[in-house]
Design a protein around this motif. Structure first.
Motif, PDB file in Angstrom:
ATOM      1  N   THR A  41       2.383  -1.734  10.046  1.00  0.00           N
ATOM      2  CA  THR A  41       1.108  -2.202  10.578  1.00  0.00           C
ATOM      3  C   THR A  41       0.001  -1.217  10.210  1.00  0.00           C
ATOM      4  O   THR A  41       0.259  -0.063   9.891  1.00  0.00           O
ATOM      5  CB  THR A  41       1.134  -2.372  12.110  1.00  0.00           C
ATOM      6  OG1 THR A  41       1.459  -1.122  12.705  1.00  0.00           O
ATOM      7  CG2 THR A  41       2.152  -3.406  12.528  1.00  0.00           C
ATOM      8  N   ASP A  42      -1.223  -1.685  10.255  1.00  0.00           N
ATOM      9  CA  ASP A  42      -2.374  -0.848   9.928  1.00  0.00           C
ATOM     10  C   ASP A  42      -2.806  -0.102  11.189  1.00  0.00           C
ATOM     11  O   ASP A  42      -3.446  -0.670  12.073  1.00  0.00           O
ATOM     12  CB  ASP A  42      -3.516  -1.716   9.398  1.00  0.00           C
ATOM     13  CG  ASP A  42      -4.726  -0.902   8.967  1.00  0.00           C
ATOM     14  OD1 ASP A  42      -4.697   0.349   9.092  1.00  0.00           O
ATOM     15  OD2 ASP A  42      -5.702  -1.513   8.513  1.00  0.00           O
ATOM     16  N   ARG A  44      -4.984   2.153  11.589  1.00  0.00           N
ATOM     17  CA  ARG A  44      -6.385   2.601  11.642  1.00  0.00           C
ATOM     18  C   ARG A  44      -7.238   1.796  12.608  1.00  0.00           C
ATOM     19  O   ARG A  44      -8.228   2.280  13.127  1.00  0.00           O
ATOM     20  CB  ARG A  44      -6.994   2.581  10.245  1.00  0.00           C
ATOM     21  CG  ARG A  44      -6.333   3.621   9.339  1.00  0.00           C
ATOM     22  CD  ARG A  44      -6.778   3.466   7.935  1.00  0.00           C
ATOM     23  NE  ARG A  44      -6.202   2.214   7.424  1.00  0.00           N
ATOM     24  CZ  ARG A  44      -6.361   1.769   6.204  1.00  0.00           C
ATOM     25  NH1 ARG A  44      -7.093   2.433   5.349  1.00  0.00           N
ATOM     26  NH2 ARG A  44      -5.798   0.656   5.811  1.00  0.00           N
TER      27      ARG A  44
END
Length: 75
Positions: A41-42, A44
């Motif tokens: 998953t991202d 950020r």
């Protein structure tokens, strides 16, 4: 470093972790809460972070004092 991406306790599913909190639950035993995000998953955006609970102990199997370790890493 107590726990990081790649620790056995994270079971190759979670990355991170960060911002630990501890709650004492017994003699030399604490619940360790950290946030982490699922592999792939991202991270950020921060939207995919989840709270994980692990166990931090300062005792070995014979209940003698020991260096702190995450119980899920060993057992």
């Amino acid at each position: 470093l107590l726990i990081a991406t790649g620790n056995r306790a994270l079971r190759e599913v979670w990355n991170g972790p960060g911002h630990p909190s501890l709650i004492k639950v017994g003699d030399g035993l604490f619940e360790l809460y950290v946030h982490a995000w699922r592999e792939g998953t991202d991270h950020r955006t921060g939207d995919d972070r989840r709270t994980l609970m692990l166990h931090l102990t300062f005792r070995d199997r014979e209940m003698r004092r020991s260096e702190p370790y995450v119980a899920e890493d060993r057992f």
